[in-house]
Enzyme design. Structure first.
Site, PDB file in Angstrom:
ATOM      1  N   HIS A  91      46.122 -11.171   3.838  1.00  0.00           N
ATOM      2  CA  HIS A  91      47.081 -11.874   3.205  1.00  0.00           C
ATOM      3  C   HIS A  91      47.148 -11.625   1.877  1.00  0.00           C
ATOM      4  O   HIS A  91      48.299 -11.627   1.213  1.00  0.00           O
ATOM      5  CB  HIS A  91      46.857 -13.615   3.288  1.00  0.00           C
ATOM      6  CG  HIS A  91      47.181 -14.074   4.707  1.00  0.00           C
ATOM      7  ND1 HIS A  91      48.677 -14.397   4.819  1.00  0.00           N
ATOM      8  CD2 HIS A  91      46.510 -14.387   5.727  1.00  0.00           C
ATOM      9  CE1 HIS A  91      48.907 -15.048   5.846  1.00  0.00           C
ATOM     10  NE2 HIS A  91      47.600 -15.188   6.730  1.00  0.00           N
TER      11      HIS A  91
ATOM     12  N   ASN B  82      57.347  -5.118  11.408  1.00  0.00           N
ATOM     13  CA  ASN B  82      58.775  -4.609  11.570  1.00  0.00           C
ATOM     14  C   ASN B  82      59.502  -4.678  10.136  1.00  0.00           C
ATOM     15  O   ASN B  82      59.294  -5.886   9.630  1.00  0.00           O
ATOM     16  CB  ASN B  82      59.408  -4.859  12.685  1.00  0.00           C
ATOM     17  CG  ASN B  82      60.008  -6.332  12.744  1.00  0.00           C
ATOM     18  OD1 ASN B  82      61.175  -6.820  11.948  1.00  0.00           O
ATOM     19  ND2 ASN B  82      59.384  -7.480  13.140  1.00  0.00           N
ATOM     20  N   THR B  83      60.383  -3.620  10.036  1.00  0.00           N
ATOM     21  CA  THR B  83      61.285  -3.922   8.761  1.00  0.00           C
ATOM     22  C   THR B  83      62.462  -3.434   9.152  1.00  0.00           C
ATOM     23  O   THR B  83      62.595  -2.377   9.935  1.00  0.00           O
ATOM     24  CB  THR B  83      60.907  -3.254   7.358  1.00  0.00           C
ATOM     25  OG1 THR B  83      60.693  -1.674   7.678  1.00  0.00           O
ATOM     26  CG2 THR B  83      59.542  -3.989   7.041  1.00  0.00           C
ATOM     27  N   ARG B  84      63.625  -3.894   8.610  1.00  0.00           N
ATOM     28  CA  ARG B  84      64.863  -3.455   9.379  1.00  0.00           C
ATOM     29  C   ARG B  84      66.107  -3.853   8.382  1.00  0.00           C
ATOM     30  O   ARG B  84      66.088  -4.526   7.343  1.00  0.00           O
ATOM     31  CB  ARG B  84      65.300  -3.904  10.662  1.00  0.00           C
ATOM     32  CG  ARG B  84      65.312  -5.604  10.401  1.00  0.00           C
ATOM     33  CD  ARG B  84      65.793  -6.207  11.876  1.00  0.00           C
ATOM     34  NE  ARG B  84      65.494  -7.709  11.609  1.00  0.00           N
ATOM     35  CZ  ARG B  84      64.189  -8.527  11.681  1.00  0.00           C
ATOM     36  NH1 ARG B  84      63.205  -7.888  11.716  1.00  0.00           N
ATOM     37  NH2 ARG B  84      64.251  -9.803  11.467  1.00  0.00           N
TER      38      ARG B  84
ATOM     39  N   HIS C  47      56.059 -24.317  22.870  1.00  0.00           N
ATOM     40  CA  HIS C  47      55.553 -25.060  24.294  1.00  0.00           C
ATOM     41  C   HIS C  47      53.834 -24.909  24.237  1.00  0.00           C
ATOM     42  O   HIS C  47      53.351 -25.637  25.115  1.00  0.00           O
ATOM     43  CB  HIS C  47      56.098 -23.982  25.510  1.00  0.00           C
ATOM     44  CG  HIS C  47      55.667 -22.453  25.498  1.00  0.00           C
ATOM     45  ND1 HIS C  47      56.328 -21.566  24.817  1.00  0.00           N
ATOM     46  CD2 HIS C  47      54.773 -22.046  26.371  1.00  0.00           C
ATOM     47  CE1 HIS C  47      55.506 -20.421  25.119  1.00  0.00           C
ATOM     48  NE2 HIS C  47      54.671 -20.932  25.817  1.00  0.00           N
TER      49      HIS C  47
ATOM     50  N   HIS D 285      51.312  -6.783  14.245  1.00  0.00           N
ATOM     51  CA  HIS D 285      52.661  -6.549  14.385  1.00  0.00           C
ATOM     52  C   HIS D 285      53.309  -6.275  13.092  1.00  0.00           C
ATOM     53  O   HIS D 285      53.024  -6.898  12.191  1.00  0.00           O
ATOM     54  CB  HIS D 285      53.701  -7.665  15.100  1.00  0.00           C
ATOM     55  CG  HIS D 285      54.765  -7.770  14.821  1.00  0.00           C
ATOM     56  ND1 HIS D 285      55.283  -8.550  13.828  1.00  0.00           N
ATOM     57  CD2 HIS D 285      55.889  -7.126  15.431  1.00  0.00           C
ATOM     58  CE1 HIS D 285      56.830  -8.477  13.891  1.00  0.00           C
ATOM     59  NE2 HIS D 285      57.080  -7.645  14.823  1.00  0.00           N
TER      60      HIS D 285
ATOM     61  N   SER E 105      59.540  -0.710  14.243  1.00  0.00           N
ATOM     62  CA  SER E 105      58.905  -1.850  14.674  1.00  0.00           C
ATOM     63  C   SER E 105      57.253  -1.286  15.378  1.00  0.00           C
ATOM     64  O   SER E 105      57.419  -0.182  15.886  1.00  0.00           O
ATOM     65  CB  SER E 105      59.624  -2.317  16.191  1.00  0.00           C
ATOM     66  OG  SER E 105      59.010  -3.375  16.758  1.00  0.00           O
TER      67      SER E 105
ATOM     68  N   HIS F  83      47.512  -3.188  19.871  1.00  0.00           N
ATOM     69  CA  HIS F  83      46.641  -3.823  20.758  1.00  0.00           C
ATOM     70  C   HIS F  83      45.402  -3.132  20.716  1.00  0.00           C
ATOM     71  O   HIS F  83      45.332  -2.049  21.002  1.00  0.00           O
ATOM     72  CB  HIS F  83      47.342  -4.248  22.367  1.00  0.00           C
ATOM     73  CG  HIS F  83      48.441  -4.883  22.273  1.00  0.00           C
ATOM     74  ND1 HIS F  83      48.449  -6.114  22.094  1.00  0.00           N
ATOM     75  CD2 HIS F  83      49.547  -4.540  22.426  1.00  0.00           C
ATOM     76  CE1 HIS F  83      49.726  -6.838  21.840  1.00  0.00           C
ATOM     77  NE2 HIS F  83      50.408  -5.885  22.440  1.00  0.00           N
TER      78      HIS F  83
END
Length: 292
Positions: A162, A130-132, A192, A128, A114, A118
């Site tokens: 991209h 992550n791979t799992r 939100h 960001h 992960s 910043h």
């Protein structure tokens, strides 16, 4: 499956080592421009541990965090391999997602990497990745991806990010990139605020085609795409002059990032629910943020 587990865990550690090396090299290259008079940043590496409810060992990993560098204000690259028994909330959540057998046997094993960066320069995008791999007695699957989070958007940066991801995903199916991009657009949306967290990327979860080797190959290519997708952007923007207004925009955008990670992010919820090191789980939060 034990051999496959160890192979996946080894890959995540290898990817971590490669990224840490490239990020420290970028710090060393920044000898001119904003904040170049600082010492080059270095990662502080801390072992992390997870304990089961009875106090027994349940895995762990490495938390690698750089703070206050020339290029990176805060970046974390964590790897972990944890195992044990899912808590009731996590078990219920996975049962709702249709994980076979999880209602009767909540044993699990999970490994992954992960990363959240910043940046010092507001023109350089946060990112960001992550791979799992996740395993239960009834199933295994892969997940992860990467997405770009600029405070100040540049169309050419978005296009580059991209396109590199598209190129790396293409060998795994002509339509797969579009599917994973759409999944990222949906997943990294903040209801939100009625807006996306950033400019998107790729994302997947519960990936099990029935061919472990093929799915692992896809996860590896998602990991391999990260440095060529992101590093040229950080390299390009680190020299760019910025104003107080640019910094203000960056801090406000970070508030948006923090809201998403604390309210919606599935990885944050899982890490806290399974009693992993909270400092490692919350590594993704920015060092400074503002709200209007």
């Amino acid at each position: 499956m034990e051999d496959e587990k160890q192979e996946a865990a080894g890959w995540f550690r290898e990817l971590r080592d490669r990224i840490v090396g490239e990020f420290e090299a970028l710090e060393d290259r920044h000898t001119e421009g904003p904040l170049s008079d600082r010492h080059a940043g270095r990662f502080e590496v801390t072992p992390t541990t997870r304990h089961s409810d009875d106090g027994s060992d349940a895995g762990g990993g490495l938390m690698s965090v750089m703070r206050g560098g020339r290029v990176f204000e805060k970046v974390g690259v964590n790897v972990s391999t944890v195992f044990g028994t899912l808590g009731e909330a996590a078990q219920t959540s996975m049962a709702a997602r249709g994980v076979p057998g999880i209602e009767t046997d909540p044993s699990f094993w999970a490994s992954g990497i992960s990363l959240v960066a910043h940046m010092q320069n507001p023109h350089a995008p946060a990112v960001h990745m992550n791979t799992r791999m996740f395993w239960t007695p009834g199933a295994w699957w892969f997940g992860g991806g990467s997405d770009l989070n600029p405070a100040i958007t540049y169309d050419e940066d978005t296009a580059h990010f991209h396109e590199v991801q598209r190129t790396h995903v293409a060998p795994h199916g002509a339509a797969l990139y579009d599917e994973l991009k759409a999944w990222a657009d949906e997943y990294f949306y903040i209801p939100h605020r009625k807006r996306a967290r950033g400019v998107g990327g790729i994302f997947m979860d519960d990936r099990n085609s029935g061919d472990w080797r093929a799915d692992f190959g896809l996860v590896q290519d998602i990991g391999r795409a990260f440095l060529p997708a992101f590093l040229p952007l950080a390299d390009r923007r680190r020299m760019q002059p910025f104003t107080d207004a640019d910094r203000e925009a960056q801090l406000i955008h970070r508030g948006l990032y923090a809201e998403y990670n604390l309210v919606y992010d599935r990885g944050t919820k899982f890490g806290l629910a399974t009693s992993h090191d909270p400092d490692a789980v919350l590594m993704s939060l920015p060092p400074l943020a503002k709200w209007v």
